[in-house]
Design a protein around this motif. Structure first.
Motif, PDB file in Angstrom:
ATOM      1  N   ALA A 116     -17.732  -8.509  -6.979  1.00 30.62           N
ATOM      2  CA  ALA A 116     -17.932  -8.732  -5.541  1.00 30.62           C
ATOM      3  C   ALA A 116     -16.633  -9.178  -4.885  1.00 30.62           C
ATOM      4  O   ALA A 116     -16.299  -8.737  -3.782  1.00 30.62           O
ATOM      5  CB  ALA A 116     -19.028  -9.762  -5.311  1.00 30.62           C
ATOM      6  N   VAL A 117     -15.888 -10.033  -5.557  1.00 35.16           N
ATOM      7  CA  VAL A 117     -14.610 -10.502  -5.003  1.00 35.16           C
ATOM      8  C   VAL A 117     -13.622  -9.352  -4.919  1.00 35.16           C
ATOM      9  O   VAL A 117     -12.936  -9.178  -3.901  1.00 35.16           O
ATOM     10  CB  VAL A 117     -14.048 -11.666  -5.851  1.00 35.16           C
ATOM     11  N   LEU A 118     -13.546  -8.534  -5.972  1.00 30.05           N
ATOM     12  CA  LEU A 118     -12.622  -7.396  -5.953  1.00 30.05           C
ATOM     13  C   LEU A 118     -13.011  -6.400  -4.869  1.00 30.05           C
ATOM     14  O   LEU A 118     -12.149  -5.860  -4.177  1.00 30.05           O
ATOM     15  CB  LEU A 118     -12.604  -6.699  -7.313  1.00 30.05           C
ATOM     16  N   ARG A 119     -14.304  -6.157  -4.714  1.00 24.88           N
ATOM     17  CA  ARG A 119     -14.770  -5.238  -3.674  1.00 24.88           C
ATOM     18  C   ARG A 119     -14.422  -5.781  -2.295  1.00 24.88           C
ATOM     19  O   ARG A 119     -14.003  -5.045  -1.419  1.00 24.88           O
ATOM     20  CB  ARG A 119     -16.275  -5.059  -3.819  1.00 24.88           C
ATOM     21  N   GLY A 120     -14.579  -7.072  -2.104  1.00 27.57           N
ATOM     22  CA  GLY A 120     -14.226  -7.684  -0.833  1.00 27.57           C
ATOM     23  C   GLY A 120     -12.739  -7.595  -0.552  1.00 27.57           C
ATOM     24  O   GLY A 120     -12.312  -7.365   0.576  1.00 27.57           O
ATOM     25  N   GLY A 121     -11.929  -7.759  -1.588  1.00 27.63           N
ATOM     26  CA  GLY A 121     -10.478  -7.644  -1.415  1.00 27.63           C
ATOM     27  C   GLY A 121     -10.068  -6.235  -1.059  1.00 27.63           C
ATOM     28  O   GLY A 121      -9.195  -6.024  -0.217  1.00 27.63           O
TER      29      GLY A 121
ATOM     30  N   ALA B 227     -11.977  -4.036   0.448  1.00 23.76           N
ATOM     31  CA  ALA B 227     -12.469  -3.754   1.794  1.00 23.76           C
ATOM     32  C   ALA B 227     -11.556  -4.389   2.832  1.00 23.76           C
ATOM     33  O   ALA B 227     -11.372  -3.851   3.917  1.00 23.76           O
ATOM     34  CB  ALA B 227     -13.895  -4.263   1.952  1.00 23.76           C
ATOM     35  N   GLY B 228     -10.966  -5.522   2.501  1.00 20.43           N
ATOM     36  CA  GLY B 228     -10.055  -6.178   3.434  1.00 20.43           C
ATOM     37  C   GLY B 228      -8.762  -5.411   3.627  1.00 20.43           C
ATOM     38  O   GLY B 228      -8.165  -5.431   4.692  1.00 20.43           O
ATOM     39  N   ARG B 229      -8.322  -4.719   2.595  1.00 22.58           N
ATOM     40  CA  ARG B 229      -7.081  -3.936   2.695  1.00 22.58           C
ATOM     41  C   ARG B 229      -7.302  -2.584   3.341  1.00 22.58           C
ATOM     42  O   ARG B 229      -6.369  -1.966   3.828  1.00 22.58           O
ATOM     43  CB  ARG B 229      -6.493  -3.728   1.304  1.00 22.58           C
ATOM     44  N   ARG B 230      -8.539  -2.102   3.326  1.00 17.47           N
ATOM     45  CA  ARG B 230      -8.854  -0.776   3.832  1.00 17.47           C
ATOM     46  C   ARG B 230      -8.920  -0.806   5.357  1.00 17.47           C
ATOM     47  O   ARG B 230      -9.509  -1.708   5.936  1.00 17.47           O
ATOM     48  CB  ARG B 230     -10.202  -0.340   3.263  1.00 17.47           C
ATOM     49  N   PRO B 231      -8.339   0.184   6.033  1.00 15.73           N
ATOM     50  CA  PRO B 231      -8.478   0.255   7.484  1.00 15.73           C
ATOM     51  C   PRO B 231      -9.943   0.430   7.894  1.00 15.73           C
ATOM     52  O   PRO B 231     -10.761   0.912   7.121  1.00 15.73           O
ATOM     53  CB  PRO B 231      -7.679   1.491   7.875  1.00 15.73           C
ATOM     54  N   ALA B 232     -10.265   0.052   9.116  1.00 17.00           N
ATOM     55  CA  ALA B 232     -11.652   0.042   9.574  1.00 17.00           C
ATOM     56  C   ALA B 232     -12.277   1.431   9.543  1.00 17.00           C
ATOM     57  O   ALA B 232     -13.463   1.565   9.308  1.00 17.00           O
ATOM     58  CB  ALA B 232     -11.734  -0.532  10.979  1.00 17.00           C
ATOM     59  N   GLY B 233     -11.528   2.478   9.787  1.00 22.77           N
ATOM     60  CA  GLY B 233     -12.078   3.824   9.820  1.00 22.77           C
ATOM     61  C   GLY B 233     -12.392   4.384   8.454  1.00 22.77           C
ATOM     62  O   GLY B 233     -12.994   5.441   8.332  1.00 22.77           O
ATOM     63  N   GLN B 234     -12.029   3.709   7.405  1.00 26.70           N
ATOM     64  CA  GLN B 234     -12.205   4.225   6.053  1.00 26.70           C
ATOM     65  C   GLN B 234     -13.544   3.847   5.427  1.00 26.70           C
ATOM     66  O   GLN B 234     -13.767   4.104   4.267  1.00 26.70           O
ATOM     67  CB  GLN B 234     -11.088   3.689   5.152  1.00 26.70           C
ATOM     68  N   GLU B 235     -14.452   3.259   6.168  1.00 23.26           N
ATOM     69  CA  GLU B 235     -15.692   2.773   5.578  1.00 23.26           C
ATOM     70  C   GLU B 235     -16.818   3.785   5.587  1.00 23.26           C
ATOM     71  O   GLU B 235     -17.915   3.490   5.155  1.00 23.26           O
ATOM     72  CB  GLU B 235     -16.131   1.501   6.296  1.00 23.26           C
ATOM     73  N   THR B 236     -16.590   4.990   6.058  1.00 25.91           N
ATOM     74  CA  THR B 236     -17.642   5.994   6.086  1.00 25.91           C
ATOM     75  C   THR B 236     -17.733   6.677   4.732  1.00 25.91           C
ATOM     76  O   THR B 236     -16.745   6.742   3.992  1.00 25.91           O
ATOM     77  CB  THR B 236     -17.351   7.046   7.173  1.00 25.91           C
ATOM     78  N   PRO B 237     -18.891   7.214   4.369  1.00 26.51           N
ATOM     79  CA  PRO B 237     -19.016   7.901   3.072  1.00 26.51           C
ATOM     80  C   PRO B 237     -18.092   9.104   2.947  1.00 26.51           C
ATOM     81  O   PRO B 237     -17.626   9.418   1.865  1.00 26.51           O
ATOM     82  CB  PRO B 237     -20.474   8.341   3.032  1.00 26.51           C
TER      83      PRO B 237
END
Length: 61
Positions: free
Chosen positions: A26-31, A33-43
């Motif tokens: 969970a911590v690694l996934r959160g890290g 997600a924090g580095r990923r730009p906002a537009g990169q969260e789509t499938p």
């Protein structure tokens, strides 16, 4: 009785390890997600290619 106590200790240890590994993931996934730009969260952004996914088996006639 001794075997039962060993089983209980082993079971508790496995539960602790699993909880710790879930926390680490969970911590690694959160890290990430924090580095990923906002537009990169789509499938669609998760795929590695622009091609649609091929089916594993051919269609039956």
């Amino acid at each position: 009785m001794f075997d039962y106590e060993l089983h209980q200790l082993r079971s508790a240890d496995l539960r602790r390890r699993a909880a710790h590994e879930r926390l680490v993931r969970a911590v690694l996934r959160g890290g990430r997600a924090g580095r990923r730009p906002a537009g990169q969260e789509t499938p669609e952004a998760e795929s590695h290619t622009e091609h649609p996914r091929r089916h594993r088996f051919t269609r039956a006639a």
